[in-house]
Write a protein that holds these residues in place. Structure first.
Motif, PDB file in Angstrom:
ATOM      1  N   ILE A 193     -29.365  46.970   4.381  1.00 14.05           N
ATOM      2  CA  ILE A 193     -28.525  45.792   4.556  1.00 14.05           C
ATOM      3  C   ILE A 193     -29.270  44.580   4.023  1.00 14.05           C
ATOM      4  O   ILE A 193     -30.396  44.315   4.430  1.00 14.05           O
ATOM      5  CB  ILE A 193     -28.178  45.569   6.045  1.00 14.05           C
ATOM      6  N   ASP A 194     -28.651  43.871   3.107  1.00 12.60           N
ATOM      7  CA  ASP A 194     -29.186  42.589   2.627  1.00 12.60           C
ATOM      8  C   ASP A 194     -28.326  41.480   3.223  1.00 12.60           C
ATOM      9  O   ASP A 194     -27.102  41.495   3.075  1.00 12.60           O
ATOM     10  CB  ASP A 194     -29.131  42.491   1.106  1.00 12.60           C
ATOM     11  N   THR A 195     -28.973  40.555   3.886  1.00 14.67           N
ATOM     12  CA  THR A 195     -28.274  39.404   4.457  1.00 14.67           C
ATOM     13  C   THR A 195     -28.684  38.167   3.675  1.00 14.67           C
ATOM     14  O   THR A 195     -29.861  37.832   3.620  1.00 14.67           O
ATOM     15  CB  THR A 195     -28.621  39.223   5.947  1.00 14.67           C
ATOM     16  N   VAL A 196     -27.723  37.491   3.060  1.00  8.65           N
ATOM     17  CA  VAL A 196     -27.984  36.268   2.303  1.00  8.65           C
ATOM     18  C   VAL A 196     -27.214  35.135   2.972  1.00  8.65           C
ATOM     19  O   VAL A 196     -25.995  35.216   3.143  1.00  8.65           O
ATOM     20  CB  VAL A 196     -27.556  36.411   0.829  1.00  8.65           C
ATOM     21  N   LEU A 197     -27.938  34.102   3.365  1.00  7.20           N
ATOM     22  CA  LEU A 197     -27.345  32.931   4.004  1.00  7.20           C
ATOM     23  C   LEU A 197     -27.461  31.761   3.043  1.00  7.20           C
ATOM     24  O   LEU A 197     -28.533  31.485   2.511  1.00  7.20           O
ATOM     25  CB  LEU A 197     -28.076  32.624   5.310  1.00  7.20           C
ATOM     26  N   ASN A 198     -26.367  31.067   2.805  1.00  3.47           N
ATOM     27  CA  ASN A 198     -26.336  29.938   1.877  1.00  3.47           C
ATOM     28  C   ASN A 198     -26.242  28.637   2.670  1.00  3.47           C
ATOM     29  O   ASN A 198     -25.397  28.502   3.549  1.00  3.47           O
ATOM     30  CB  ASN A 198     -25.143  30.055   0.933  1.00  3.47           C
ATOM     31  N   TYR A 199     -27.113  27.683   2.345  1.00  2.00           N
ATOM     32  CA  TYR A 199     -27.178  26.423   3.068  1.00  2.00           C
ATOM     33  C   TYR A 199     -27.102  25.245   2.106  1.00  2.00           C
ATOM     34  O   TYR A 199     -27.523  25.340   0.967  1.00  2.00           O
ATOM     35  CB  TYR A 199     -28.515  26.288   3.818  1.00  2.00           C
ATOM     36  N   ILE A 200     -26.622  24.128   2.617  1.00  2.00           N
ATOM     37  CA  ILE A 200     -26.764  22.833   1.968  1.00  2.00           C
ATOM     38  C   ILE A 200     -27.710  22.040   2.865  1.00  2.00           C
ATOM     39  O   ILE A 200     -27.414  21.825   4.041  1.00  2.00           O
ATOM     40  CB  ILE A 200     -25.416  22.080   1.849  1.00  2.00           C
ATOM     41  N   GLU A 201     -28.857  21.653   2.331  1.00  2.00           N
ATOM     42  CA  GLU A 201     -29.841  20.899   3.096  1.00  2.00           C
ATOM     43  C   GLU A 201     -29.917  19.482   2.536  1.00  2.00           C
ATOM     44  O   GLU A 201     -29.934  19.289   1.320  1.00  2.00           O
ATOM     45  CB  GLU A 201     -31.211  21.568   3.014  1.00  2.00           C
ATOM     46  N   ILE A 202     -29.968  18.492   3.438  1.00  2.00           N
ATOM     47  CA  ILE A 202     -30.026  17.089   3.032  1.00  2.00           C
ATOM     48  C   ILE A 202     -31.199  16.410   3.740  1.00  2.00           C
ATOM     49  O   ILE A 202     -31.020  15.762   4.766  1.00  2.00           O
ATOM     50  CB  ILE A 202     -28.699  16.365   3.341  1.00  2.00           C
ATOM     51  N   PRO A 203     -32.413  16.584   3.212  1.00  2.00           N
ATOM     52  CA  PRO A 203     -33.556  15.877   3.802  1.00  2.00           C
ATOM     53  C   PRO A 203     -33.639  14.443   3.289  1.00  2.00           C
ATOM     54  O   PRO A 203     -33.160  14.129   2.196  1.00  2.00           O
ATOM     55  CB  PRO A 203     -34.756  16.694   3.316  1.00  2.00           C
ATOM     56  N   VAL A 204     -34.233  13.570   4.091  1.00  2.00           N
ATOM     57  CA  VAL A 204     -34.488  12.188   3.687  1.00  2.00           C
ATOM     58  C   VAL A 204     -35.981  11.936   3.884  1.00  2.00           C
ATOM     59  O   VAL A 204     -36.495  12.062   4.985  1.00  2.00           O
ATOM     60  CB  VAL A 204     -33.663  11.187   4.522  1.00  2.00           C
ATOM     61  N   LEU A 205     -36.670  11.625   2.788  1.00  2.00           N
ATOM     62  CA  LEU A 205     -38.114  11.399   2.828  1.00  2.00           C
ATOM     63  C   LEU A 205     -38.411   9.905   2.836  1.00  2.00           C
ATOM     64  O   LEU A 205     -37.751   9.128   2.147  1.00  2.00           O
ATOM     65  CB  LEU A 205     -38.784  12.036   1.615  1.00  2.00           C
TER      66      LEU A 205
END
Length: 115
Positions: free
Chosen positions: A91-103
């Motif tokens: 089983i391959d589990t792929v999770l897709n995210y949108i990340e919005i960091p502020v530096l």
């Protein structure tokens, strides 16, 4: 719906501030490895890290001579690979995210380019 409102506010803030302050725009891309540690507790299982990719944009602008704020937005893939020991189940589990960091950056020296 709430996350869409937050994204719109951040985008408006970035666009509004970018009109008043000169900044730097760039693209970042790379590869990452991630693994879900909860799968390690299953007996008779072999859990490995999954290789994913990430890419996105950043915009850095100086608030003062020494302080820069840099919001970023990335598309990131994370997950894991689970294999049954001695069996054929995989089983391959792929999770897709949108990340919005502020530096927030602070420059100790005032010589040269800031960003």
């Amino acid at each position: 719906m709430k996350s869409l409102k937050v994204l719109c506010v951040v985008a408006a803030l970035v666009l509004g501030l970018s009109l008043n302050v000169m900044g730097e725009v760039g693209i970042k891309a790379g590869v990452n490895m991630s693994k879900l540690t909860s799968m390690d507790s299953i007996s008779g299982a072999d859990s490995k890290a999954l290789i994913g990719f990430q890419f996105g944009l950043f915009y850095g602008y100086a608030l003062t001579d020494n302080i820069v704020i840099q919001p970023e937005a990335y598309y990131v893939q994370k997950g894991h690979e689970y294999k049954e020991s001695g069996g054929s189940a995989k089983i391959d589990t792929v999770l897709n995210y949108i990340e919005i960091p502020v530096l927030f950056k602070y420059k100790f020296s005032t010589e040269g380019s800031f960003i």
